[in-house]
Design a protein around this motif. Structure first.
Motif, mmCIF file in Angstrom:
data_model
loop_
_atom_site.group_PDB
_atom_site.id
_atom_site.type_symbol
_atom_site.label_atom_id
_atom_site.label_comp_id
_atom_site.label_asym_id
_atom_site.label_seq_id
_atom_site.Cartn_x
_atom_site.Cartn_y
_atom_site.Cartn_z
ATOM 1 N N UNK A 1 0.759 -27.779 9.362
ATOM 2 C CA UNK A 1 1.183 -26.861 10.383
ATOM 3 C C UNK A 1 1.778 -25.640 9.687
ATOM 4 N N UNK A 2 1.384 -24.468 10.130
ATOM 5 C CA UNK A 2 1.910 -23.247 9.534
ATOM 6 C C UNK A 2 3.314 -22.965 10.070
ATOM 7 N N UNK A 3 4.013 -22.073 9.403
ATOM 8 C CA UNK A 3 5.348 -21.687 9.848
ATOM 9 C C UNK A 3 5.277 -21.087 11.255
ATOM 10 N N UNK A 4 4.284 -20.266 11.498
ATOM 11 C CA UNK A 4 4.120 -19.647 12.824
ATOM 12 C C UNK A 4 3.913 -20.714 13.904
ATOM 13 N N UNK A 5 3.122 -21.716 13.609
ATOM 14 C CA UNK A 5 2.909 -22.809 14.570
ATOM 15 C C UNK A 5 4.193 -23.596 14.796
ATOM 16 N N UNK A 6 4.947 -23.805 13.733
ATOM 17 C CA UNK A 6 6.226 -24.507 13.851
ATOM 18 C C UNK A 6 7.199 -23.715 14.726
ATOM 19 N N UNK A 7 7.219 -22.411 14.555
ATOM 20 C CA UNK A 7 8.082 -21.546 15.372
ATOM 21 C C UNK A 7 7.657 -21.615 16.830
ATOM 22 N N UNK A 8 6.362 -21.534 17.080
ATOM 23 C CA UNK A 8 5.852 -21.607 18.450
ATOM 24 C C UNK A 8 6.191 -22.944 19.103
ATOM 25 N N UNK A 9 6.045 -24.019 18.354
ATOM 26 C CA UNK A 9 6.357 -25.351 18.877
ATOM 27 C C UNK A 9 7.852 -25.473 19.170
ATOM 28 N N UNK A 10 8.678 -24.978 18.276
ATOM 29 C CA UNK A 10 10.129 -25.032 18.484
ATOM 30 C C UNK A 10 10.524 -24.216 19.711
ATOM 31 N N UNK A 11 9.875 -23.082 19.914
ATOM 32 C CA UNK A 11 10.156 -22.263 21.096
ATOM 33 C C UNK A 11 9.772 -23.018 22.372
ATOM 34 N N UNK A 12 8.618 -23.645 22.358
ATOM 35 C CA UNK A 12 8.165 -24.420 23.511
ATOM 36 C C UNK A 12 9.133 -25.566 23.807
ATOM 37 N N UNK A 13 9.558 -26.267 22.766
ATOM 38 C CA UNK A 13 10.495 -27.377 22.952
ATOM 39 C C UNK A 13 11.834 -26.884 23.498
ATOM 40 N N UNK A 14 12.292 -25.738 23.023
ATOM 41 C CA UNK A 14 13.547 -25.170 23.521
ATOM 42 C C UNK A 14 13.416 -24.794 24.986
ATOM 43 N N UNK A 15 12.308 -24.172 25.346
ATOM 44 C CA UNK A 15 12.072 -23.801 26.743
ATOM 45 C C UNK A 15 12.004 -25.029 27.641
ATOM 46 N N UNK A 16 11.318 -26.063 27.189
ATOM 47 C CA UNK A 16 11.185 -27.285 27.980
ATOM 48 C C UNK A 16 12.544 -27.977 28.152
ATOM 49 N N UNK A 17 13.342 -28.000 27.092
ATOM 50 C CA UNK A 17 14.659 -28.630 27.166
ATOM 51 C C UNK A 17 15.559 -27.867 28.137
ATOM 52 N N UNK A 18 15.493 -26.549 28.089
ATOM 53 C CA UNK A 18 16.304 -25.746 29.007
ATOM 54 C C UNK A 18 15.834 -25.927 30.445
ATOM 55 N N UNK A 19 14.523 -25.975 30.649
ATOM 56 C CA UNK A 19 13.984 -26.211 31.995
ATOM 57 C C UNK A 19 14.420 -27.573 32.541
ATOM 58 N N UNK A 20 14.444 -28.589 31.686
ATOM 59 C CA UNK A 20 14.893 -29.924 32.108
ATOM 60 C C UNK A 20 16.363 -29.880 32.508
ATOM 61 N N UNK A 45 17.277 -24.994 20.895
ATOM 62 C CA UNK A 45 17.358 -23.543 20.740
ATOM 63 C C UNK A 45 17.807 -23.174 19.328
ATOM 64 N N UNK A 46 18.737 -23.940 18.787
ATOM 65 C CA UNK A 46 19.204 -23.696 17.432
ATOM 66 C C UNK A 46 18.075 -23.899 16.419
ATOM 67 N N UNK A 47 17.283 -24.955 16.626
ATOM 68 C CA UNK A 47 16.147 -25.222 15.747
ATOM 69 C C UNK A 47 15.166 -24.049 15.789
#
Length: 58
Positions: A1-20, A45-47
């Motif tokens: 996984x590239x750094x960009x993909x890791x950033x995108x995944x972390x952003x998605x996880x942060x958004x999902x956690x906040x939505x929950x 979000x910190x991640x």
């Protein structure tokens, strides 16, 4: 996984956690549940912020 993909995944996880968290808040969930979901959202979000900062440094 590239750094960009890791950033995108972390952003998605942060958004999902906040939505929950928001959904539980809207449903008037138990305070302990809200605290747990808030903590999870803050960690996610910190991640994301850490990875994004790392990505900007490269």
């Amino acid at each position: 996984m590239t750094l960009e993909q890791s950033i995108d995944l972390a952003e998605l996880q942060a958004d999902m956690a906040f939505d929950a968290y928001l959904a539980a808040f809207d449903e008037d969930a138990h305070p302990e549940t809200l605290d747990s979901l808030e903590t999870e959202a803050l960690i996610a979000r910190s991640r994301y912020d850490d990875l994004r900062t790392l990505g900007l440094g490269h």
